[in-house]
Design an enzyme around this catalytic site. Structure first.
Site, PDB file in Angstrom:
ATOM      1  N   ARG A  54      -9.998   9.171   3.767  1.00 64.71           N
ATOM      2  CA  ARG A  54      -9.614   9.107   5.190  1.00 64.71           C
ATOM      3  C   ARG A  54      -8.528  10.143   5.485  1.00 64.71           C
ATOM      4  O   ARG A  54      -8.562  10.829   6.517  1.00 64.71           O
ATOM      5  CB  ARG A  54      -9.117   7.691   5.515  1.00 64.71           C
ATOM      6  CG  ARG A  54     -10.276   6.713   5.606  1.00 64.71           C
ATOM      7  CD  ARG A  54      -9.824   5.270   5.735  1.00 64.71           C
ATOM      8  NE  ARG A  54     -10.954   4.420   6.116  1.00 64.71           N
ATOM      9  CZ  ARG A  54     -10.995   3.103   5.962  1.00 64.71           C
ATOM     10  NH1 ARG A  54      -9.980   2.470   5.400  1.00 64.71           N
ATOM     11  NH2 ARG A  54     -12.046   2.424   6.354  1.00 64.71           N
ATOM     12  N   HIS A 112      -3.720  -1.332  -1.110  1.00 66.72           N
ATOM     13  CA  HIS A 112      -4.661  -1.058  -0.019  1.00 66.72           C
ATOM     14  C   HIS A 112      -4.220  -1.853   1.203  1.00 66.72           C
ATOM     15  O   HIS A 112      -4.806  -2.860   1.570  1.00 66.72           O
ATOM     16  CB  HIS A 112      -6.069  -1.462  -0.444  1.00 66.72           C
ATOM     17  CG  HIS A 112      -7.099  -1.137   0.586  1.00 66.72           C
ATOM     18  ND1 HIS A 112      -7.255   0.115   1.117  1.00 66.72           N
ATOM     19  CD2 HIS A 112      -8.037  -1.907   1.188  1.00 66.72           C
ATOM     20  CE1 HIS A 112      -8.242   0.094   2.003  1.00 66.72           C
ATOM     21  NE2 HIS A 112      -8.724  -1.122   2.063  1.00 66.72           N
ATOM     22  N   GLY A 148     -23.055  -9.305  -3.300  1.00 65.42           N
ATOM     23  CA  GLY A 148     -22.835  -9.258  -1.856  1.00 65.42           C
ATOM     24  C   GLY A 148     -23.755  -8.179  -1.309  1.00 65.42           C
ATOM     25  O   GLY A 148     -23.667  -7.016  -1.721  1.00 65.42           O
ATOM     26  N   GLY A 149     -24.651  -8.593  -0.448  1.00 68.63           N
ATOM     27  CA  GLY A 149     -25.651  -7.638   0.082  1.00 68.63           C
ATOM     28  C   GLY A 149     -25.498  -7.450   1.584  1.00 68.63           C
ATOM     29  O   GLY A 149     -26.481  -7.245   2.286  1.00 68.63           O
TER      30      GLY A 149
HETATM   31  P1  A3D Z   1     -20.342  -8.553   4.908  1.00 67.97           P
HETATM   32  O1  A3D Z   1     -21.289  -7.678   5.641  1.00 67.97           O
HETATM   33  O2  A3D Z   1     -19.950  -9.845   5.549  1.00 67.97           O
HETATM   34  O3  A3D Z   1     -20.939  -8.835   3.456  1.00 67.97           O
HETATM   35  C1  A3D Z   1     -20.363  -9.725   2.557  1.00 67.97           C
HETATM   36  C2  A3D Z   1     -21.488 -10.430   1.835  1.00 67.97           C
HETATM   37  O4  A3D Z   1     -20.918 -11.250   0.804  1.00 67.97           O
HETATM   38  C3  A3D Z   1     -22.305 -11.363   2.735  1.00 67.97           C
HETATM   39  O5  A3D Z   1     -23.693 -10.968   2.713  1.00 67.97           O
HETATM   40  C4  A3D Z   1     -22.099 -12.734   2.126  1.00 67.97           C
HETATM   41  O6  A3D Z   1     -23.208 -13.594   2.221  1.00 67.97           O
HETATM   42  C5  A3D Z   1     -21.790 -12.355   0.673  1.00 67.97           C
HETATM   43  N1  A3D Z   1     -21.174 -13.436  -0.099  1.00 67.97           N
HETATM   44  C6  A3D Z   1     -20.315 -14.414   0.314  1.00 67.97           C
HETATM   45  N2  A3D Z   1     -20.025 -15.225  -0.722  1.00 67.97           N
HETATM   46  C7  A3D Z   1     -20.703 -14.761  -1.797  1.00 67.97           C
HETATM   47  C8  A3D Z   1     -20.806 -15.188  -3.160  1.00 67.97           C
HETATM   48  N3  A3D Z   1     -20.149 -16.271  -3.609  1.00 67.97           N
HETATM   49  N4  A3D Z   1     -21.597 -14.472  -3.989  1.00 67.97           N
HETATM   50  C9  A3D Z   1     -22.254 -13.389  -3.539  1.00 67.97           C
HETATM   51  N5  A3D Z   1     -22.195 -12.936  -2.276  1.00 67.97           N
HETATM   52  C10 A3D Z   1     -21.417 -13.619  -1.410  1.00 67.97           C
HETATM   53  O7  A3D Z   1     -18.964  -7.755   4.604  1.00 67.97           O
HETATM   54  P2  A3D Z   1     -18.783  -6.206   4.247  1.00 67.97           P
HETATM   55  O8  A3D Z   1     -19.879  -5.767   3.333  1.00 67.97           O
HETATM   56  O9  A3D Z   1     -18.530  -5.455   5.509  1.00 67.97           O
HETATM   57  O10 A3D Z   1     -17.387  -6.276   3.466  1.00 67.97           O
HETATM   58  C11 A3D Z   1     -17.311  -6.926   2.213  1.00 67.97           C
HETATM   59  C12 A3D Z   1     -15.876  -7.000   1.707  1.00 67.97           C
HETATM   60  O11 A3D Z   1     -15.370  -5.687   1.485  1.00 67.97           O
HETATM   61  C13 A3D Z   1     -14.878  -7.663   2.674  1.00 67.97           C
HETATM   62  O12 A3D Z   1     -14.010  -8.523   1.962  1.00 67.97           O
HETATM   63  C14 A3D Z   1     -14.119  -6.486   3.267  1.00 67.97           C
HETATM   64  O13 A3D Z   1     -12.828  -6.846   3.702  1.00 67.97           O
HETATM   65  C15 A3D Z   1     -14.078  -5.574   2.070  1.00 67.97           C
HETATM   66  N6  A3D Z   1     -13.789  -4.148   2.363  1.00 67.97           N
HETATM   67  C16 A3D Z   1     -12.965  -3.509   1.511  1.00 67.97           C
HETATM   68  C17 A3D Z   1     -12.664  -2.178   1.727  1.00 67.97           C
HETATM   69  C18 A3D Z   1     -11.742  -1.467   0.775  1.00 67.97           C
HETATM   70  O14 A3D Z   1     -11.460  -0.305   0.960  1.00 67.97           O
HETATM   71  C19 A3D Z   1     -11.173  -2.184  -0.341  1.00 67.97           C
HETATM   72  C20 A3D Z   1     -13.215  -1.492   2.814  1.00 67.97           C
HETATM   73  C21 A3D Z   1     -14.064  -2.173   3.663  1.00 67.97           C
HETATM   74  C22 A3D Z   1     -14.353  -3.522   3.427  1.00 67.97           C
END
Ligand code: A3D
Length: 311
Positions: free
Chosen positions: A154, A178, A10-11
């Site tokens: 936080r 979480h 995931g980038g």
């Molecule tokens: P975002 O910027 O949308 O990045 C997610 C990336 O995942 C996108 O570039 C997608 O194309 C890619 N993706 C989708 N499907 C696949 C796949 N099958 N294989 C590889 N890559 C894929 O989101 P983000 O970076 O802001 O957040 C990512 C995740 O982290 C989300 O589920 C958030 O809810 C989670 N998150 C968790 C926390 C915790 O503290 C646990 C905090 C903030 C965000």
């Protein structure tokens, strides 16, 4: 010694920042993996980060790809694949989409790098790390979820903001799932060793605890179209660094409990020792009755979401 290979699955927002921070700390060479539709985006981010190197002086090699073969031999994966929250959504609302993505990711990682250490960030966190563990069949020490590190960070931030003292000297932990049921252990929070309970009024402490529980949602509301990414990225980098440099940091993380704190068979935020052996130990300590009740409540919430994975 050969450099470590660190792959971000995931980038997007967090993935890009993970790559930047890992490169600046020279943790190893970095691969940013995403789906074919996002291949140009991750190749572009990788190239941009390569061109930051002359200004920052780090020697990491950074590449972007959508080919699973390129992640072969990875030492550490950090998984953010999936979708983030939008205003009005709970983390649990992401399960429908992110469950399928996590199953796919776990299957490929198992094939390409069965000995890697894996840090999961995708939400709903406690269920996603469980899904990765079940589908990959990895040993429990190789799988961990990032959440408590961020939630504790936080809490530390809000305590530092309240008192005006250095955030560096604020220590505290937030345990449990979480979600909004997480359990700040304020009794053990200190500023430079001085109990926080002696420095902040009980009313303000309660408000800080409440703000901590919904701190992710506060940012989701402000952004309007995604969730926090700078602090989540740095929190996971702390964990990856502790593994790569065998630092044995003690960080609240979602680790598989098998009897610790009376919890069995679930990943939940507990103080975890991270070293070259992965999750080397969970540090158990006695809880007050209120803290135990809080942990039971958060465990119920985790069990409910994990139950919905059908695994
Ligand atoms: P975002 O910027 O949308 O990045 C997610 C990336 O995942 C996108 O570039 C997608 O194309 C890619 N993706 C989708 N499907 C696949 C796949 N099958 N294989 C590889 N890559 C894929 O989101 P983000 O970076 O802001 O957040 C990512 C995740 O982290 C989300 O589920 C958030 O809810 C989670 N998150 C968790 C926390 C915790 O503290 C646990 C905090 C903030 C965000």
């Amino acid at each position: 010694m050969a450099r470590k290979k660190i792959t971000m699955i995931g980038g997007g927002q967090i993935g890009g920042n993970l790559a930047l921070l890992a490169a600046q700390k020279e943790l190893g060479d970095i691969v940013i993996f995403d789906i074919p539709q996002a291949e140009g985006m991750v190749k572009g981010k990788a190239l941009d980060l390569m061109q930051l190197r002359p200004h920052d002086g780090y020697d990491a090699n950074i590449t972007g790809t959508s080919d699973w073969n390129d992640v072969k031999g990875t030492d550490v994966f950090i998984i953010t694949a999936g979708i983030p929250r939008k205003p009005g959504m709970d983390r649990e609302d992401l399960l429908g989409i992110n469950l399928g993505i996590m199953k796919d990711v776990a299957t490929h990682i198992k094939e390409q790098a069965p000995n890697a250490f894996v840090i999961v960030i995708s939400n709903p966190l406690d269920a996603m790390v469980y899904t990765f563990y079940k589908v990959s069949g990895f040993p429990k020490n190789q799988v961990i979820g990032m959440a408590g590190a961020l939630d504790s960070g936080r809490f530390r931030t809000f305590i530092a903001m309240e008192t005006g003292y250095s955030v560096q000297d604020v220590t505290c932990m937030v345990l449990g799932g979480h979600g909004d049921t997480m359990v700040p252990i304020t009794r053990l929070a200190t500023i430079g060793g001085v109990p926080v309970t002696d420095l902040i009024s009980p009313e303000r402490i309660k408000e800080i605890e409440d703000r901590t529980r919904v701190a992710g949602g506060e940012i989701v509301k402000l952004f309007g179209n995604g969730s926090a990414f700078y602090a989540p990225a740095q929190s996971a980098i702390e964990m990856a660094e502790s593994f790569i440099r065998d630092k044995k940091r003690v960080i609240p993380c979602a680790s598989l409990c098998e009897g610790e704190f009376g919890i069995d068979g679930y990943f939940i935020g507990v103080p975890s020792v991270i070293g070259s052996g992965g999750v080397e130990k969970i540090l158990e300590f006695s809880l007050t009755d209120d803290e135990k009740a809080g942990l039971n409540k958060t465990l119920d919430a985790v069990k409910k979401t994990v139950g919905e994975t059908g695994l």
